[in-house]
Design a protein around this motif. Sequence first.
Motif, PDB file in Angstrom:
ATOM      1  N   GLY A   1      -1.697  -1.735   3.570  1.00  0.00           N
ATOM      2  CA  GLY A   1      -0.732  -2.739   3.868  1.00  0.00           C
ATOM      3  C   GLY A   1      -0.224  -2.147   5.549  1.00  0.00           C
ATOM      4  N   SER A   2       0.732  -2.962   6.058  1.00  0.00           N
ATOM      5  CA  SER A   2       1.503  -2.783   7.307  1.00  0.00           C
ATOM      6  C   SER A   2       2.942  -2.592   7.357  1.00  0.00           C
ATOM      7  CB  SER A   2       0.935  -3.796   8.292  1.00  0.00           C
ATOM      8  OG  SER A   2      -0.557  -3.962   8.358  1.00  0.00           O
ATOM      9  N   LEU A   3       3.264  -1.980   8.277  1.00  0.00           N
ATOM     10  CA  LEU A   3       4.652  -1.649   8.407  1.00  0.00           C
ATOM     11  C   LEU A   3       4.998  -1.594  10.243  1.00  0.00           C
ATOM     12  CD1 LEU A   3       6.070   0.911   5.826  1.00  0.00           C
ATOM     13  CD2 LEU A   3       6.863  -1.564   6.019  1.00  0.00           C
TER      14      LEU A   3
ATOM     15  N   GLY B   1      -6.956   3.661  15.949  1.00  0.00           N
ATOM     16  CA  GLY B   1      -7.537   2.383  15.114  1.00  0.00           C
ATOM     17  C   GLY B   1      -6.600   1.659  14.295  1.00  0.00           C
ATOM     18  N   ARG B   2      -5.783   2.455  13.938  1.00  0.00           N
ATOM     19  CA  ARG B   2      -4.774   2.022  12.902  1.00  0.00           C
ATOM     20  C   ARG B   2      -3.464   1.658  13.416  1.00  0.00           C
ATOM     21  NH1 ARG B   2      -3.528   4.684   8.658  1.00  0.00           N
ATOM     22  NH2 ARG B   2      -3.733   6.653   9.316  1.00  0.00           N
TER      23      ARG B   2
ATOM     24  N   VAL C   1      10.838   0.679  21.602  1.00  0.00           N
ATOM     25  CA  VAL C   1       9.509   0.963  21.494  1.00  0.00           C
ATOM     26  C   VAL C   1       9.012   0.837  19.890  1.00  0.00           C
ATOM     27  CG1 VAL C   1       7.752   3.063  21.307  1.00  0.00           C
ATOM     28  CG2 VAL C   1       9.500   3.161  23.321  1.00  0.00           C
ATOM     29  N   TYR C   2       7.855   0.385  20.077  1.00  0.00           N
ATOM     30  CA  TYR C   2       7.320  -0.072  18.503  1.00  0.00           C
ATOM     31  C   TYR C   2       6.316   0.495  18.087  1.00  0.00           C
ATOM     32  CZ  TYR C   2      10.018  -4.278  19.844  1.00  0.00           C
ATOM     33  OH  TYR C   2      11.004  -5.104  20.367  1.00  0.00           O
ATOM     34  N   LEU C   3       6.098   0.987  16.955  1.00  0.00           N
ATOM     35  CA  LEU C   3       4.780   1.573  16.276  1.00  0.00           C
ATOM     36  C   LEU C   3       4.309   0.561  15.155  1.00  0.00           C
ATOM     37  CD1 LEU C   3       3.007   4.102  16.320  1.00  0.00           C
ATOM     38  CD2 LEU C   3       4.353   4.803  14.428  1.00  0.00           C
ATOM     39  N   GLN C   4       3.330  -0.164  15.410  1.00  0.00           N
ATOM     40  CA  GLN C   4       2.614  -0.940  14.319  1.00  0.00           C
ATOM     41  C   GLN C   4       1.785  -0.274  13.812  1.00  0.00           C
ATOM     42  OE1 GLN C   4       3.165  -4.231  13.487  1.00  0.00           O
ATOM     43  NE2 GLN C   4       1.859  -4.154  12.072  1.00  0.00           N
ATOM     44  N   MET C   5       1.780  -0.172  12.228  1.00  0.00           N
ATOM     45  CA  MET C   5       1.248   0.577  11.430  1.00  0.00           C
ATOM     46  C   MET C   5       0.189  -0.237  10.466  1.00  0.00           C
ATOM     47  SD  MET C   5       3.572   3.892  10.735  1.00  0.00           S
ATOM     48  CE  MET C   5       4.676   2.898   9.535  1.00  0.00           C
ATOM     49  N   ASN C   6      -0.871  -0.139  10.802  1.00  0.00           N
ATOM     50  CA  ASN C   6      -1.912  -1.059   9.675  1.00  0.00           C
ATOM     51  C   ASN C   6      -2.732  -0.236   8.997  1.00  0.00           C
ATOM     52  OD1 ASN C   6      -0.974  -3.564  11.111  1.00  0.00           O
ATOM     53  ND2 ASN C   6      -2.309  -3.385  12.671  1.00  0.00           N
ATOM     54  N   SER C   7      -3.507  -0.805   8.056  1.00  0.00           N
ATOM     55  CA  SER C   7      -4.398  -0.139   7.156  1.00  0.00           C
ATOM     56  C   SER C   7      -3.542   1.206   6.579  1.00  0.00           C
ATOM     57  CB  SER C   7      -5.707   0.308   7.808  1.00  0.00           C
ATOM     58  OG  SER C   7      -6.187  -0.952   8.329  1.00  0.00           O
ATOM     59  N   LEU C   8      -2.668   1.193   6.345  1.00  0.00           N
ATOM     60  CA  LEU C   8      -1.690   2.165   5.905  1.00  0.00           C
ATOM     61  C   LEU C   8      -2.570   3.234   4.834  1.00  0.00           C
ATOM     62  CD1 LEU C   8       1.737   1.098   6.021  1.00  0.00           C
ATOM     63  CD2 LEU C   8       1.068   2.781   7.263  1.00  0.00           C
ATOM     64  N   LYS C   9      -2.187   4.492   4.857  1.00  0.00           N
ATOM     65  CA  LYS C   9      -2.673   5.351   3.811  1.00  0.00           C
ATOM     66  C   LYS C   9      -1.725   6.023   3.108  1.00  0.00           C
ATOM     67  CE  LYS C   9      -7.172   5.865   6.403  1.00  0.00           C
ATOM     68  NZ  LYS C   9      -7.882   7.025   7.280  1.00  0.00           N
ATOM     69  N   ALA C  10      -1.931   6.582   2.012  1.00  0.00           N
ATOM     70  CA  ALA C  10      -0.873   7.714   1.105  1.00  0.00           C
ATOM     71  C   ALA C  10      -0.757   8.771   2.095  1.00  0.00           C
ATOM     72  CB  ALA C  10      -1.574   8.039   0.041  1.00  0.00           C
TER      73      ALA C  10
ATOM     74  N   TRP D   1      16.322  12.814  20.268  1.00  0.00           N
ATOM     75  CA  TRP D   1      15.539  12.416  19.138  1.00  0.00           C
ATOM     76  C   TRP D   1      16.457  11.558  18.234  1.00  0.00           C
ATOM     77  CZ3 TRP D   1      10.895  14.368  17.525  1.00  0.00           C
ATOM     78  CH2 TRP D   1      10.254  15.311  18.325  1.00  0.00           C
ATOM     79  N   GLY D   2      15.619  10.711  17.442  1.00  0.00           N
ATOM     80  CA  GLY D   2      16.512   9.744  16.524  1.00  0.00           C
ATOM     81  C   GLY D   2      16.623  10.565  14.961  1.00  0.00           C
ATOM     82  N   GLN D   3      17.286   9.781  14.211  1.00  0.00           N
ATOM     83  CA  GLN D   3      17.571  10.402  12.739  1.00  0.00           C
ATOM     84  C   GLN D   3      16.068  10.302  11.816  1.00  0.00           C
ATOM     85  OE1 GLN D   3      20.320  12.390  11.844  1.00  0.00           O
ATOM     86  NE2 GLN D   3      20.275  12.252  14.194  1.00  0.00           N
ATOM     87  N   GLY D   4      15.448   9.281  12.048  1.00  0.00           N
ATOM     88  CA  GLY D   4      14.151   9.323  11.453  1.00  0.00           C
ATOM     89  C   GLY D   4      14.255   7.931  10.407  1.00  0.00           C
ATOM     90  N   THR D   5      13.099   7.504  10.146  1.00  0.00           N
ATOM     91  CA  THR D   5      13.102   6.383   9.167  1.00  0.00           C
ATOM     92  C   THR D   5      11.979   6.690   8.338  1.00  0.00           C
ATOM     93  OG1 THR D   5      12.927   3.965   8.756  1.00  0.00           O
ATOM     94  CG2 THR D   5      11.332   4.884  10.585  1.00  0.00           C
ATOM     95  N   GLN D   6      12.209   6.626   6.812  1.00  0.00           N
ATOM     96  CA  GLN D   6      11.241   6.950   5.826  1.00  0.00           C
ATOM     97  C   GLN D   6       9.960   5.820   5.515  1.00  0.00           C
ATOM     98  OE1 GLN D   6      10.869  10.031   4.185  1.00  0.00           O
ATOM     99  NE2 GLN D   6       9.032   9.120   3.127  1.00  0.00           N
ATOM    100  N   VAL D   7       8.833   6.419   5.704  1.00  0.00           N
ATOM    101  CA  VAL D   7       7.712   5.504   5.299  1.00  0.00           C
ATOM    102  C   VAL D   7       7.009   6.185   4.047  1.00  0.00           C
ATOM    103  CG1 VAL D   7       5.537   4.653   5.909  1.00  0.00           C
ATOM    104  CG2 VAL D   7       7.312   4.781   7.758  1.00  0.00           C
ATOM    105  N   THR D   8       6.996   5.346   2.918  1.00  0.00           N
ATOM    106  CA  THR D   8       6.217   5.678   1.650  1.00  0.00           C
ATOM    107  C   THR D   8       5.173   4.626   1.322  1.00  0.00           C
ATOM    108  OG1 THR D   8       8.186   6.479   0.862  1.00  0.00           O
ATOM    109  CG2 THR D   8       6.514   5.951  -0.485  1.00  0.00           C
ATOM    110  N   VAL D   9       4.057   5.158   1.282  1.00  0.00           N
ATOM    111  CA  VAL D   9       2.734   4.324   1.285  1.00  0.00           C
ATOM    112  C   VAL D   9       2.114   4.705  -0.435  1.00  0.00           C
ATOM    113  CG1 VAL D   9       0.729   3.786   1.712  1.00  0.00           C
ATOM    114  CG2 VAL D   9       2.087   4.275   3.474  1.00  0.00           C
ATOM    115  N   SER D  10       1.996   3.788  -1.112  1.00  0.00           N
ATOM    116  CA  SER D  10       1.503   4.056  -2.351  1.00  0.00           C
ATOM    117  C   SER D  10       0.137   3.586  -2.703  1.00  0.00           C
ATOM    118  CB  SER D  10       2.472   3.295  -3.574  1.00  0.00           C
ATOM    119  OG  SER D  10       2.234   2.257  -3.231  1.00  0.00           O
TER     120      SER D  10
END
Length: 125
Positions: free
Chosen positions: A16-18, A69-70, A81-90, A115-124
């Motif tokens: 998936g993507s985020l 590439g992803r 600033v954006y970070l498009q994340m495709n083809s996500l992996k665990a 620095w920012g505080q962060g955002t959590q990304v979880t890939v299942s």
Amino acid sequence: QVRLVESGGGSAQAGGSLRLSCVASGYTFSSNCVGWYRQVPGKEREGVARIYVGGGVTRYTWYADSVKGRFTISHNARNTVYLQMNSLKAEDTAMYFCALTRAGGNCQEPVFDYWGQGTQVTVSS
């Protein structure tokens, strides 16, 4: 006072993507390097991507081999600033942080002042 605020994290299925966003509150990009980093508990922080914004134009980008590439880093020439994340992996599961150099900072060997505080990304899988 510059404040970086990340958003867009969450849960996704493998493949998936985020899209992450990093907003520099109270600041307009002039000649800055912005980087995305990620960290998993117990491991060192890892650089993911960097972008140099000078005069509103992208002058340099860098990606970690693990995301080439992803993932795509981009900006809106103002303060986001954006970070498009495709083809996500665990293995992309981590807390993602953005960071900003002062004006005039380089992107090849950046020294990030904010620095920012962060955002959590979880890939299942």
